[in-house]
Design a protein around this motif. Structure first.
Motif, mmCIF file in Angstrom:
data_model
loop_
_atom_site.group_PDB
_atom_site.id
_atom_site.type_symbol
_atom_site.label_atom_id
_atom_site.label_comp_id
_atom_site.label_asym_id
_atom_site.label_seq_id
_atom_site.Cartn_x
_atom_site.Cartn_y
_atom_site.Cartn_z
ATOM 1 N N THR A 277 0.851 -1.186 0.000
ATOM 2 C CA THR A 277 0.000 0.000 0.000
ATOM 3 C C THR A 277 0.888 1.238 0.000
ATOM 4 N N HIS B 262 4.047 1.917 2.619
ATOM 5 C CA HIS B 262 4.533 0.664 3.219
ATOM 6 C C HIS B 262 6.017 0.814 3.588
ATOM 7 N N ALA C 62 -3.670 7.136 6.598
ATOM 8 C CA ALA C 62 -4.010 5.726 6.783
ATOM 9 C C ALA C 62 -5.106 5.605 7.836
ATOM 10 N N ASN D 68 -1.260 -2.430 9.686
ATOM 11 C CA ASN D 68 -0.877 -3.811 9.979
ATOM 12 C C ASN D 68 0.617 -3.834 10.221
ATOM 13 N N VAL E 146 2.461 -1.618 7.417
ATOM 14 C CA VAL E 146 1.619 -1.497 6.229
ATOM 15 C C VAL E 146 0.411 -0.623 6.560
ATOM 16 N N ARG F 143 -3.124 0.922 6.122
ATOM 17 C CA ARG F 143 -4.344 0.387 5.534
ATOM 18 C C ARG F 143 -5.306 1.530 5.246
ATOM 19 N N TYR F 144 -6.002 1.387 4.148
ATOM 20 C CA TYR F 144 -6.950 2.398 3.688
ATOM 21 C C TYR F 144 -8.293 1.722 3.454
ATOM 22 N N ASP F 145 -9.366 2.395 3.801
ATOM 23 C CA ASP F 145 -10.698 1.838 3.594
ATOM 24 C C ASP F 145 -10.836 1.367 2.153
ATOM 25 N N ASP G 243 -9.079 -1.065 0.640
ATOM 26 C CA ASP G 243 -7.852 -1.462 -0.060
ATOM 27 C C ASP G 243 -7.831 -2.936 -0.476
ATOM 28 N N ILE H 261 -6.916 -5.730 0.820
ATOM 29 C CA ILE H 261 -5.896 -6.678 1.281
ATOM 30 C C ILE H 261 -6.521 -7.618 2.310
ATOM 31 N N VAL I 296 -5.442 -10.052 5.125
ATOM 32 C CA VAL I 296 -4.295 -10.452 5.925
ATOM 33 C C VAL I 296 -4.489 -11.848 6.510
#
Length: 171
Positions: A57, A60, A100, A104, A125, A127-129, A131, A133, A135
């Motif tokens: 992201t 990162h 962000a 994570n 990492v 995180r964005y609403d 995104d 990913i 985990v």
């Protein structure tokens, strides 16, 4: 903005083989020594923080100890604490500077966990609403919780002495 994640991103990392003198061939040690280019964003007496060359992201960051330690089982507690303190500072800064909405902290020890650079490091990492990913893909059987809980309780209450631990990991 919709961000997507390529689950095959790890295949683009060249795996490092362990060698007798790991520090001389370690890309992260090269970054620490200033011999390998990196976008360093922060440095302490014990750590270096730099942007991942294949980011998951926007923003990162990798946090590494300046001294070479192979993985989680190799890093001394004090060095681990320095890395985690730096990771927390980076995480807070990512929320403030990059917007962000979450963070994570990711670590991998061993090839099975997709460790590709054998120098201890933490991925910070952002995180964005939306995104996308994932985990924790939920692959384990939840019906086995009792079994694994008992195994862990036994191991945590009866840790192997350092010599026995080394012998059991070689078998």
């Amino acid at each position: 903005m919709s961000l997507t994640f390529d689950p095959q991103w790890l295949s683009r990392y060249p795996a490092q083989d362990s060698v007798a003198n790991a520090e001389s061939s370690c890309v992260f040690c090269g970054i620490v020594r200033g011999e390998v280019d990196a976008h360093v964003v922060a440095e302490t007496a014990d750590t270096v923080c730099f942007l991942d060359h294949l980011p998951a992201t926007y923003g990162h960051v990798l946090v590494v100890p300046k001294q070479h330690y192979r993985d989680l089982s190799d890093i001394p507690e004090e060095s681990f604490q320095h890395v985690m303190a730096a990771a927390k500072q980076v995480a807070n800064s990512l929320q403030d500077s990059c917007g962000a909405s979450g963070i994570n902290l990711v670590h991998a020890t061993g090839r099975a966990a997709h460790q590709t650079v054998f120098h201890f490091h933490i991925h910070v990492v952002p995180r964005y609403d939306g995104d996308s990913i994932v985990v924790f893909p939920r692959l384990a059987d939840p019906a086995r919780k009792d079994e694994v809980a008992q195994r862990l309780r036994t191991a945590l209450n009866n840790p192997l002495p350092p010599m026995a631990e080394a012998e059991s990991s070689q078998s």
